[in-house]
Design a protein around this motif. Structure first.
Motif, PDB file in Angstrom:
ATOM      1  N   ASP A  11      26.615   4.437  11.042  1.00 40.27           N
ATOM      2  CA  ASP A  11      25.220   3.954  11.035  1.00 40.27           C
ATOM      3  C   ASP A  11      24.172   5.059  11.049  1.00 40.27           C
ATOM      4  OD1 ASP A  11      25.070   1.321  10.662  1.00 40.27           O
ATOM      5  OD2 ASP A  11      24.771   0.735  12.760  1.00 40.27           O
ATOM      6  N   GLY A  13      23.139   6.697   8.636  1.00 35.52           N
ATOM      7  CA  GLY A  13      22.288   6.689   7.445  1.00 35.52           C
ATOM      8  C   GLY A  13      22.854   7.443   6.253  1.00 35.52           C
ATOM      9  N   LYS A  14      24.187   7.580   6.191  1.00 34.68           N
ATOM     10  CA  LYS A  14      24.824   8.299   5.075  1.00 34.68           C
ATOM     11  C   LYS A  14      24.600   7.556   3.760  1.00 34.68           C
ATOM     12  CE  LYS A  14      28.818   8.094   7.325  1.00 34.68           C
ATOM     13  NZ  LYS A  14      28.334   7.637   8.640  1.00 34.68           N
ATOM     14  N   THR A  15      24.973   6.263   3.784  1.00 36.45           N
ATOM     15  CA  THR A  15      24.899   5.487   2.549  1.00 36.45           C
ATOM     16  C   THR A  15      23.444   5.324   2.099  1.00 36.45           C
ATOM     17  OG1 THR A  15      26.916   4.355   3.215  1.00 36.45           O
ATOM     18  CG2 THR A  15      25.626   3.310   1.488  1.00 36.45           C
ATOM     19  N   ALA A  16      22.548   5.138   3.069  1.00 37.02           N
ATOM     20  CA  ALA A  16      21.124   4.989   2.732  1.00 37.02           C
ATOM     21  C   ALA A  16      20.601   6.268   2.081  1.00 37.02           C
ATOM     22  CB  ALA A  16      20.335   4.674   3.999  1.00 37.02           C
ATOM     23  N   THR A  38      29.885   1.030   5.823  1.00 44.04           N
ATOM     24  CA  THR A  38      30.822   1.485   4.807  1.00 44.04           C
ATOM     25  C   THR A  38      32.237   1.311   5.339  1.00 44.04           C
ATOM     26  OG1 THR A  38      29.192   3.083   4.104  1.00 44.04           O
ATOM     27  CG2 THR A  38      31.446   3.446   3.339  1.00 44.04           C
ATOM     28  N   GLY A  61      31.754   5.944   8.581  1.00 41.86           N
ATOM     29  CA  GLY A  61      31.631   6.669   9.846  1.00 41.86           C
ATOM     30  C   GLY A  61      32.410   6.031  10.983  1.00 41.86           C
ATOM     31  N   LYS A 114      16.556   9.367   9.774  1.00 43.42           N
ATOM     32  CA  LYS A 114      15.760   8.386  10.533  1.00 43.42           C
ATOM     33  C   LYS A 114      14.663   9.073  11.356  1.00 43.42           C
ATOM     34  CE  LYS A 114      19.834   5.355  11.006  1.00 43.42           C
ATOM     35  NZ  LYS A 114      20.500   4.327  11.780  1.00 43.42           N
ATOM     36  N   ASP A 116      11.688   8.894  11.002  1.00 45.89           N
ATOM     37  CA  ASP A 116      10.547   7.985  11.218  1.00 45.89           C
ATOM     38  C   ASP A 116      10.638   7.293  12.578  1.00 45.89           C
ATOM     39  OD1 ASP A 116      11.904   5.016  10.270  1.00 45.89           O
ATOM     40  OD2 ASP A 116      12.798   6.823   9.463  1.00 45.89           O
ATOM     41  N   THR A 149      14.728   7.828   4.936  1.00 50.13           N
ATOM     42  CA  THR A 149      14.864   7.095   3.674  1.00 50.13           C
ATOM     43  C   THR A 149      13.824   5.978   3.630  1.00 50.13           C
ATOM     44  OG1 THR A 149      16.571   5.734   4.689  1.00 50.13           O
ATOM     45  CG2 THR A 149      17.310   7.566   3.350  1.00 50.13           C
TER      46      THR A 149
HETATM   47  N1  GTP Z   1      14.419   3.614  10.114  1.00 51.42           N
HETATM   48  C1  GTP Z   1      15.319   4.114   9.347  1.00 51.42           C
HETATM   49  N2  GTP Z   1      16.468   3.454   9.187  1.00 51.42           N
HETATM   50  C2  GTP Z   1      17.408   3.988   8.399  1.00 51.42           C
HETATM   51  C3  GTP Z   1      17.211   5.218   7.760  1.00 51.42           C
HETATM   52  N3  GTP Z   1      18.321   5.488   7.069  1.00 51.42           N
HETATM   53  C4  GTP Z   1      19.177   4.473   7.279  1.00 51.42           C
HETATM   54  N4  GTP Z   1      18.644   3.575   8.071  1.00 51.42           N
HETATM   55  C5  GTP Z   1      19.272   2.346   8.524  1.00 51.42           C
HETATM   56  O1  GTP Z   1      20.407   2.651   9.312  1.00 51.42           O
HETATM   57  C6  GTP Z   1      21.415   1.688   9.111  1.00 51.42           C
HETATM   58  C7  GTP Z   1      22.682   2.323   8.747  1.00 51.42           C
HETATM   59  O2  GTP Z   1      22.515   3.003   7.534  1.00 51.42           O
HETATM   60  P1  GTP Z   1      23.747   3.341   6.582  1.00 51.42           P
HETATM   61  O3  GTP Z   1      23.222   4.173   5.500  1.00 51.42           O
HETATM   62  O4  GTP Z   1      24.482   2.126   6.241  1.00 51.42           O
HETATM   63  O5  GTP Z   1      24.599   4.194   7.590  1.00 51.42           O
HETATM   64  P2  GTP Z   1      25.960   4.864   7.312  1.00 51.42           P
HETATM   65  O6  GTP Z   1      25.960   6.182   7.940  1.00 51.42           O
HETATM   66  O7  GTP Z   1      26.267   4.804   5.879  1.00 51.42           O
HETATM   67  O8  GTP Z   1      26.962   3.940   8.105  1.00 51.42           O
HETATM   68  P3  GTP Z   1      28.573   3.845   7.940  1.00 51.42           P
HETATM   69  O9  GTP Z   1      28.845   4.059   6.514  1.00 51.42           O
HETATM   70  O10 GTP Z   1      29.001   2.542   8.410  1.00 51.42           O
HETATM   71  O11 GTP Z   1      29.104   4.958   8.761  1.00 51.42           O
HETATM   72  C8  GTP Z   1      20.906   0.746   8.034  1.00 51.42           C
HETATM   73  O12 GTP Z   1      20.415  -0.409   8.622  1.00 51.42           O
HETATM   74  C9  GTP Z   1      19.816   1.535   7.378  1.00 51.42           C
HETATM   75  O13 GTP Z   1      18.789   0.717   6.849  1.00 51.42           O
HETATM   76  C10 GTP Z   1      16.004   5.904   7.943  1.00 51.42           C
HETATM   77  O14 GTP Z   1      15.730   6.993   7.435  1.00 51.42           O
HETATM   78  N5  GTP Z   1      15.081   5.300   8.768  1.00 51.42           N
END
Ligand code: GTP
Ligand code: MG
Length: 627
Positions: A11, A13-16, A38, A61, A114, A116, A149
């Protein structure tokens, strides 16, 4: 051609971030959408300001999905380590980081995400915390980029940071041994089965024949794609999608390997150097324990054999043999990761030092010395140790499972050949010490023959061929040549002898020889058999053997003895007759040679044996083509 991979806690924010960079949503599974996380590897690519394309592997993750993360991380050149500004360095940030370190990923970018959601004070704290952790690691100097993001902050900076990093990175080598560890298999309607992976070791091109490991099925590359674009050729270091002719989806799995090389060698035993993580608590790696082994995109159970009975402790490095239930096709120098299933954790990783190891228990200390010599990965040392281990090996097979090009290996071999450190025949390479040993064995055998049969000038070559049954004929012949060329032995008419060797014949024996030859000459029309001759001439047996050996007399079946010149005369008469008449009957032989019937059959048998004549119904015809 470079591939970047994400890493970091769930969580964060890798995928984002990858979506923000590439507009590709790598979470494509329905379950991933539903759970907002993911699960399996995601793949994307982006074009840099320079126009160059880079591949991106997005990993999960979640702590239970580490094995997918490892499969994703194996082919990457650099990492984008993603850390949530709010949460900071978390357990899977740590675990991913350790895995990357074990896989020797040297380049990276730290993305604090994140932003922000946090204020400047928090951001400073997190950055400090990260720097603290990265002290004394390869990523200490890695650029740190702060991103959001949601607010589109830092995304362009990540792109330019990737761009800046690329000239400093070492591209994957082209050693003419393309292999691709499969990370995805799917079907495309109308095209068939497609596999993807990161290509290493060489190029693949359209139409090329490839072999799948472990099924050894051969197939052809109908088409290739890199970064979603059709291409005729894929280069090492690129993400490639291969459309395979005639392969079903269920015949292919993650962890299988597509080899572009013809020869694939695999083994159930590999010798490795293991590095256990320093952070392991209450864990030591016991001899004969079972662990999960990850290399390329393959995961498999391994049994560990350590040189010592005492276990390997946290932070220690040690050699080991790993044994598997099925053969693996790995290369010297490949990295691997070790995990234990419960409680699930990564315990370490290491390097493959002998991908085609013999089964051993390290009882023989040579096995350990062998590994100690190879761990420096000096090609010359690798060549010598490889040869020492194999004793002799086909030229094309030397270090075949290694990350060195054939030309590099050949060059090292050539140098050793010049220095006399390696013996080479047409297609074999032989260890120098072994070669010396074989020569000594040969000479000892020959001397022993002389001790047993002092009268003989020499001994038939085929006797030695059978002594050296364990040598390939080509190697045996080279051994022979080498002994002949250095005047250690002579070879004439299929007889091997010491050049200095004169048959030791006493004056007594010389008298016997002339007695026997005279007897045979006097009785040429009525040749004696061996038994009668021996009964008439005391000590005759040894002399007769000697004369047969020397070719002075010929022994027919029933022990009938002829003087060689007499035998040759009869043989030539017969040949001349056959050349004119085509065949000869027994009655005609009697007439031609004036021999009585009891000698004719043995004589003809001897000629048949020499492949001069052959029997056809009741007559003999010529078998040999005689000029
Ligand atoms: N406020 C904010 N939320 C973010 C940002 N980037 C990601 N998120 C949120 O964080 C959550 C997880 O983001 P993902 O990109 O799915 O995280 P991840 O690292 O890919 O997670 P896994 O693949 O499960 O390990 C989502 O709800 C996104 O919308 C950011 O820059 N700011
Ligand atoms: Mg994700």
């Amino acid at each position: 051609m470079f591939v970047f991979g994400t890493a970091g806690h769930i969580d964060h924010g890798k995928t984002a971030l990858i979506y923000a960079l590439t507009s590709i949503d790598t979470d494509r599974l329905p379950e991933e959408k539903e759970r907002g996380m993911t699960i399996d590897l995601g793949f994307a690519w982006m074009k840099l300001p320079s126009g160059e394309k880079v591949g991106i592997v997005d990993v999960p993750g979640h702590e239970n999905l580490i094995k997918n993360m490892i499969a994703g991380a194996t082919g990457i050149d650099a990492v984008i380590l993603v850390i949530d500004a709010n949460e900071g360095w978390m357990p899977q940030t740590e675990e991913h980081f350790q895995i990357l370190d074990l896989l020797d990923i040297k380049y990276g970018i730290i993305a604090i995400t994140k932003i922000d959601l946090v204020d400047q004070i928090r951001l400073n704290i997190v950055e400090k915390q990260i720097k603290e952790r990265l002290k004394n690691t390869v990523l200490f100097d890695a650029p740190v980029v702060k991103v959001s993001t949601v607010k589109n902050i830092g995304i362009d900076q990540i792109k330019s940071t990737i761009q800046d990093l690329i000239p400093r990175m070492k591209p994957k080598r082209d050693i003419g041994k393309p292999r691709l560890s499969i990370d995805r298999v799917f079907n495309i309607k109308g095209s068939g089965t497609v596999v993807t992976g990161t290509l290493i070791g060489g190029t693949l091109h359209q139409g090329m024949e490839v072999t799948i490991f472990p099924s050894y099925k051969k197939t052809r590359l109908r088409s290739l794609q890199t970064y979603k674009e059709k291409t005729e050729i894929a280069f090492p270091g690129s993400r490639a999608a291969l459309n395979l002719v005639g392969m079903e989806k269920n015949e292919l799995h993650r962890g299988d390997i597509v080899f572009g090389t013809k020869q694939i060698k695999a083994s159930k035993n590999i010798d490795v150097q293991i590095q256990l993580l320093s952070q392991l608590k209450k864990y030591s790696l016991e001899n004969r324990s079972e662990v999960l082994f990850f290399t390329g995109t393959k995961e498999i159970l391994a049994k560990i054999f350590l040189p010592e009975t005492k276990p390997l402790q946290s932070d220690e490095t040690g050699f080991a043999q790993l044994r598997f239930k099925e053969p693996l096709a790995t290369y010297l120098g490949d990295h691997f990761i070790l995990r234990i299933p419960s409680p699930p954790k990564t315990i370490g990783g290491g390097l493959i030092i002998d991908p085609l190891a013999h089964k051993h228990h390290f009882k023989d200390r040579d096995a350990l010395h062998f590994l100690q010599k190879r761990i420096k990965f000096d090609l010359r040392e690798l060549v010598l140790t490889e040869l020492k281990k194999n004793i002799f090996i086909k030229k094309d097979n030397l270090l075949i499972n290694s990350n060195y090009a054939d030309s590099e290996i050949k060059e090292a071999v050539e140098q050793f050949k010049k220095q006399g450190e390696i013996i080479a025949t047409n297609s074999w390479l032989i260890d120098k010490n072994y070669w010396q040993e074989q020569k000594t064995i040969f000479m000892n055998r020959l001397n022993r023959e002389y001790e047993l049969y002092p009268l003989r000038a020499g001994f038939p070559l085929n006797k030695f061929q059978s002594y050296f049954y364990y040598l390939k004929p080509e190697i045996f012949n080279n051994l022979l040549d080498s002994l002949i060329n250095t005047d250690k032995i002579s070879l004439k008419k299929g007889i091997i002898f010491l050049p200095s060797r004169e048959p030791k014949i006493s004056s007594q024996q010389k008298i016997l020889i002339s007695k026997i030859l005279k007897f045979l000459n006097d009785n040429s029309a009525n040749p004696p058999n061996e038994k009668t001759l021996i009964s008439q001439i005391a000590g005759g047996k040894e002399i007769i053997d000697f004369l047969v050996q020397e070719g002075e007399i010929v022994k027919l079946s029933d022990g009938i003895l002829l003087e060689s010149k007499n035998y040759d005369i009869m043989k030539n008469k017969l040949i001349d007759f056959l050349k004119i008449n085509g065949s000869i009957s027994i009655a005609q032989v009697r007439e031609l040679l004036g021999l009585s019937r009891k000698y004719i059959i043995p004589l003809l048998n001897k000629l048949d044996e020499e492949k001069i004549t052959q029997r056809k119904e009741n007559v003999r015809i010529l078998k040999a083509k005689l000029g």
